[in-house]
Scaffold this active site. Structure first.
Site, mmCIF file in Angstrom:
data_model
loop_
_atom_site.group_PDB
_atom_site.id
_atom_site.type_symbol
_atom_site.label_atom_id
_atom_site.label_comp_id
_atom_site.label_asym_id
_atom_site.label_seq_id
_atom_site.Cartn_x
_atom_site.Cartn_y
_atom_site.Cartn_z
ATOM 1 N N GLY A 10 125.230 48.215 -30.457
ATOM 2 C CA GLY A 10 126.425 48.119 -29.509
ATOM 3 C C GLY A 10 126.916 46.728 -29.121
ATOM 4 O O GLY A 10 126.286 45.924 -28.286
ATOM 5 N N LEU A 11 128.084 46.590 -29.787
ATOM 6 C CA LEU A 11 128.543 45.127 -29.736
ATOM 7 C C LEU A 11 129.805 45.226 -28.610
ATOM 8 O O LEU A 11 130.754 44.492 -28.863
ATOM 9 C CB LEU A 11 129.017 44.529 -31.272
ATOM 10 C CG LEU A 11 127.760 44.405 -32.141
ATOM 11 C CD1 LEU A 11 128.536 44.099 -33.386
ATOM 12 C CD2 LEU A 11 126.851 43.324 -31.312
ATOM 13 N N VAL A 76 124.372 50.347 -25.195
ATOM 14 C CA VAL A 76 125.576 51.387 -25.404
ATOM 15 C C VAL A 76 125.721 51.816 -24.016
ATOM 16 O O VAL A 76 124.842 51.956 -23.060
ATOM 17 C CB VAL A 76 125.269 52.635 -26.380
ATOM 18 C CG1 VAL A 76 125.240 52.005 -27.811
ATOM 19 C CG2 VAL A 76 123.977 53.395 -26.110
ATOM 20 N N ALA A 78 125.612 53.668 -20.574
ATOM 21 C CA ALA A 78 124.436 54.657 -19.956
ATOM 22 C C ALA A 78 124.799 56.250 -20.034
ATOM 23 O O ALA A 78 125.987 56.293 -19.888
ATOM 24 C CB ALA A 78 124.081 54.054 -18.704
ATOM 25 N N SER A 130 120.180 42.388 -15.910
ATOM 26 C CA SER A 130 121.036 41.872 -14.746
ATOM 27 C C SER A 130 121.733 40.363 -15.155
ATOM 28 O O SER A 130 120.906 39.544 -15.321
ATOM 29 C CB SER A 130 120.613 41.905 -13.446
ATOM 30 O OG SER A 130 121.520 41.388 -12.600
ATOM 31 N N GLY A 132 125.383 40.233 -15.735
ATOM 32 C CA GLY A 132 126.683 39.993 -16.222
ATOM 33 C C GLY A 132 127.004 39.586 -17.615
ATOM 34 O O GLY A 132 125.644 39.291 -18.208
ATOM 35 N N LYS A 184 115.867 47.762 -11.291
ATOM 36 C CA LYS A 184 117.376 47.383 -11.767
ATOM 37 C C LYS A 184 118.373 48.069 -10.658
ATOM 38 O O LYS A 184 119.425 47.605 -10.208
ATOM 39 C CB LYS A 184 117.738 47.633 -13.195
ATOM 40 C CG LYS A 184 119.082 47.134 -13.411
ATOM 41 C CD LYS A 184 119.596 45.693 -13.242
ATOM 42 C CE LYS A 184 120.889 45.223 -13.380
ATOM 43 N NZ LYS A 184 122.134 46.052 -13.477
ATOM 44 N N HIS A 187 118.104 46.553 -7.033
ATOM 45 C CA HIS A 187 118.685 45.454 -7.522
ATOM 46 C C HIS A 187 120.339 45.672 -7.246
ATOM 47 O O HIS A 187 121.057 44.859 -6.285
ATOM 48 C CB HIS A 187 118.655 44.858 -8.975
ATOM 49 C CG HIS A 187 119.585 43.601 -9.149
ATOM 50 N ND1 HIS A 187 120.862 43.966 -9.441
ATOM 51 C CD2 HIS A 187 119.445 42.256 -8.995
ATOM 52 C CE1 HIS A 187 121.354 42.615 -9.843
ATOM 53 N NE2 HIS A 187 120.524 41.791 -9.566
ATOM 54 N N ASN A 188 120.863 46.708 -7.874
ATOM 55 C CA ASN A 188 122.201 46.840 -7.758
ATOM 56 C C ASN A 188 122.572 47.404 -6.375
ATOM 57 O O ASN A 188 123.838 47.027 -5.803
ATOM 58 C CB ASN A 188 122.728 47.935 -8.866
ATOM 59 C CG ASN A 188 122.928 47.319 -10.221
ATOM 60 O OD1 ASN A 188 122.316 46.319 -10.536
ATOM 61 N ND2 ASN A 188 123.917 47.456 -10.895
ATOM 62 N N GLU A 191 122.985 44.363 -4.397
ATOM 63 C CA GLU A 191 124.099 43.588 -4.911
ATOM 64 C C GLU A 191 125.192 44.511 -4.084
ATOM 65 O O GLU A 191 126.096 43.559 -3.412
ATOM 66 C CB GLU A 191 124.230 43.903 -6.328
ATOM 67 C CG GLU A 191 125.544 43.422 -6.953
ATOM 68 C CD GLU A 191 125.473 43.847 -8.620
ATOM 69 O OE1 GLU A 191 124.657 43.389 -9.300
ATOM 70 O OE2 GLU A 191 126.508 44.511 -8.940
ATOM 71 N N LYS A 262 130.367 51.918 -10.836
ATOM 72 C CA LYS A 262 129.844 52.890 -12.058
ATOM 73 C C LYS A 262 128.459 53.617 -11.754
ATOM 74 O O LYS A 262 128.287 54.493 -12.529
ATOM 75 C CB LYS A 262 129.370 51.931 -13.149
ATOM 76 C CG LYS A 262 130.620 51.167 -13.872
ATOM 77 C CD LYS A 262 130.162 50.562 -15.172
ATOM 78 C CE LYS A 262 131.138 49.313 -15.527
ATOM 79 N NZ LYS A 262 130.811 48.214 -14.881
ATOM 80 N N ARG A 289 132.760 51.622 -0.222
ATOM 81 C CA ARG A 289 133.485 51.585 -1.686
ATOM 82 C C ARG A 289 134.306 53.171 -1.773
ATOM 83 O O ARG A 289 135.418 52.953 -2.183
ATOM 84 C CB ARG A 289 132.334 51.446 -2.905
ATOM 85 C CG ARG A 289 132.028 49.915 -2.947
ATOM 86 C CD ARG A 289 131.733 49.864 -4.487
ATOM 87 N NE ARG A 289 130.938 48.516 -4.662
ATOM 88 C CZ ARG A 289 130.311 47.920 -5.772
ATOM 89 N NH1 ARG A 289 130.716 48.524 -6.691
ATOM 90 N NH2 ARG A 289 129.826 46.882 -5.651
ATOM 91 N N ARG A 445 114.471 71.164 17.698
ATOM 92 C CA ARG A 445 113.799 71.668 16.576
ATOM 93 C C ARG A 445 112.959 72.887 17.146
ATOM 94 O O ARG A 445 112.895 73.894 16.592
ATOM 95 C CB ARG A 445 113.360 70.604 15.567
ATOM 96 C CG ARG A 445 114.296 69.739 14.944
ATOM 97 C CD ARG A 445 113.552 68.867 14.221
ATOM 98 N NE ARG A 445 112.942 69.341 13.088
ATOM 99 C CZ ARG A 445 111.389 69.588 12.647
ATOM 100 N NH1 ARG A 445 110.531 68.950 13.604
ATOM 101 N NH2 ARG A 445 111.017 70.176 11.838
HETATM 102 C C1 6PG Z 1 124.135 43.071 -13.153
HETATM 103 C C2 6PG Z 1 125.265 43.910 -12.362
HETATM 104 C C3 6PG Z 1 125.852 44.872 -13.500
HETATM 105 C C4 6PG Z 1 127.169 45.649 -13.318
HETATM 106 C C5 6PG Z 1 127.060 46.954 -12.531
HETATM 107 C C6 6PG Z 1 127.538 47.279 -11.464
HETATM 108 O O1 6PG Z 1 123.209 43.131 -12.494
HETATM 109 O O2 6PG Z 1 124.469 42.359 -13.886
HETATM 110 O O3 6PG Z 1 124.824 44.852 -11.408
HETATM 111 O O4 6PG Z 1 124.676 45.855 -13.834
HETATM 112 O O5 6PG Z 1 128.069 44.827 -12.529
HETATM 113 O O6 6PG Z 1 127.628 47.565 -13.561
HETATM 114 O O7 6PG Z 1 128.918 47.564 -11.477
HETATM 115 P P1 6PG Z 1 129.878 48.593 -10.436
HETATM 116 O O8 6PG Z 1 129.971 47.654 -9.353
HETATM 117 O O9 6PG Z 1 130.762 48.970 -11.364
HETATM 118 O O10 6PG Z 1 128.650 49.681 -9.933
#
Ligand code: 6PG
Length: 473
Positions: A10-11, A76, A78, A130, A132, A184, A187-188, A191, A262, A289, A445
């Site tokens: 996966g390049l 590749v 997800a 993580s 980028g 991960k 983490h996102n 983020e 994503k 979002r 309830r």
């Molecule tokens: C990272 C990022 C990376 C990417 C994600 C989130 O840790 O390097 O989180 O995984 O930016 O795809 O992107 P979305 O904002 O598109 O959900």
């Protein structure tokens, strides 16, 4: 070149950067890409590193070009593409050859793939990566999931290519199955929340205080020298300062206010709900979002109902208030994320290394920030304690909460949406409520469903006096 030490399929941007990073760290790497034309292009751009890289248009050749037992990284997209790649590759491999999924997998998929691999008696590793494209090339943060033996097999390569925090590699084994991808995902989620908090502070400066992009950028730059020091604040300063070459306007001002995603932030919110772990700031960020994406609805809303968000009175808020709000909001959103990790660890039997998670995020990843080192210390002292209650962070919250409250109240009073800041504040206010209003929920309830309630004065399950009355008419 003799057989390569590791393979990569996966390049795309991330895969290409990771392959270069592996070669740059002295390892030999064989690469394959479904669209074969990409391979010579990639090798051309690899420069001297191409000496340690072999490209194979044919997958069988690729497999034969690897030292045994083979270790093959998949980079590749997800989802189904990973399953398709595994189904295609596995029959070409020996039983002790290992597939490593380095994409942003949903951890349920990683759990399933790990189980399928175990059933088949073959090794499998799921790693969250993580940072980028730049991180992938020069040092990402890596969160591993699978068997300890699978991790140990490639740990020397993953640690070598990872980011370093004071010489310590940011690559850590998290636990069995999908543990690495779960970490991960969270983490996102953090983020998303951190980005949204920053965007809301920007919104208050832009719409409430009438500041232009460059002025906002200068504030982010200044904040980056203080407790907020982080990659996301740093890049917020940079993007605010950038000029659009076509129009000469600030780039920020020509970017449409419709955010993509994503799905990893959404997964965090979903998993948190399934585990009963409160992550309101992360949920607010996902919601924001989604609402940003519903642009037509927002345009109709501002048209029919009238646009809100008036300019703030002079002195209503200061930049210091905003900085405080972000400091408190950030502590609270990380506290939520770590709490979720702790609940997941217990539920899935992972025994997640809580302090090491904070450590592995100190460099390389998108949420790297000065605060993570102190979070690692707090989690070393008490791995499952909510970070907001750790003495150091309780002190930070005491010092900065007034700013968060003032910003949320003043911004909302003037009609500026600040969902993540408000969610952080509500989380704090609930966290510190010795008595909530859930007694009312319990009464309701019991009234409509005879669900029973606990009493404050004695043990057991009880019903209210209404039960017989309203059921017997
Ligand atoms: C990272 C990022 C990376 C990417 C994600 C989130 O840790 O390097 O989180 O995984 O930016 O795809 O992107 P979305 O904002 O598109 O959900």
């Amino acid at each position: 070149m003799s057989a390569a030490e590791i393979g990569l399929i996966g390049l795309g941007t991330m895969g290409a950067m990771l392959a270069l990073n592996i070669a740059d760290n002295g390892f030999t790497v064989a690469v394959h890409n479904r669209t074969a034309a990409r391979i010579p292009e990639f090798l051309d751009k690899a420069g001297d590193l191409a000496d340690r890289i072999t490209g194979h248009a044919d997958i069988q050749d690729f497999v034969q070009g690897l030292a045994t037992p083979r270790n093959i990284i998949l980079m590749v997209p997800a989802g189904d593409a990973v399953d398709a790649q595994i189904d295609m590759l596995r029959p070409l491999l020996d039983a002790d050859d290992m597939i490593i999924d380095a994409g942003n997998a949903n951890f349920h998929d990683s759990q399933r793939r790990a189980q399928a691999a175990e059933d088949a008696g073959v090794p499998f590793l799921g790693i969250g990566v993580s940072g980028g494209a730049e991180g992938a090339r020069f040092g990402p943060s890596i969160m591993g999931g699978g068997t300890p033996a699978a991790w140990d097999r490639v740990a020397h390569i993953l640690k070598a290519i990872s980011a370093k925090y004071e010489d310590q590699p940011c690559a850590t084994y998290m636990g069995a199955g999908g543990a690495g991808h779960f970490v991960k995902t969270v983490h996102n989620g953090i983020e998303y929340a951190d980005m949204q908090l920053i965007a809301e502070a920007y919104g208050v400066m832009r719409d409430g205080m009438g500041m232009d992009a460059a002025a906002c950028g200068a504030v982010f730059d200044r904040w980056n020298d203080g407790p907020l020091q982080s990659y996301l604040i740093e890049i917020s300063g940079k993007v605010s300062a950038a000029t659009d070459p076509e129009t000469g306007q600030p780039v920020l001002d020509v970017i449409l206010d419709r955010a993509g995603q994503k799905g990893t932030g959404r997964w965090t919110a979903i998993e948190a709900q399934m585990l009963g772990a409160p992550v309101p700031t992360i949920e607010a960020a996902v919601m924001a979002r989604n609402m940003s994406a519903a642009r037509d609805l927002r345009l109709s809303g501002s048209d029919i109902l009238g646009e809100t968000g008036r300019t703030l009175d002079d002195g209503a808020l200061s930049l210091e208030d905003l900085e405080q709000a972000l400091i408190a909001g950030k502590v609270l959103c990380y506290a939520q994320g770590f709490d979720l990790l702790s609940k997941a660890s217990a539920d899935y039997g992972w025994d997640l290394p809580m302090a090491e998670i904070a450590e592995v995020w100190r460099e390389g990843c998108i949420i790297r920030s000065a605060m993570l080192n102190d979070m690692a210390s707090a989690l070393t002292d008490a791995p499952t304690r909510n970070l907001a209650l750790a003495p150091f962070f309780a002190g930070i919250l005491r010092d900065n909460l007034a700013g968060l409250r003032k910003v949320a109240v003043v911004a909302m009073g003037a009609g500026h949406p600040v969902p993540a800041l408000a969610a952080a504040l509500n989380y704090f206010d609930t966290l510190t409520s010795a008595r909530t209003t859930a007694n009312m929920l319990q009464a309701q309830r019991d009234y409509f469903g005879a669900h029973s309630f606990e009493r404050i004065d004695r043990d057991g399950a009880h019903h209210g006096p209404w039960l017989n009355q309203h059921l017997n008419g």
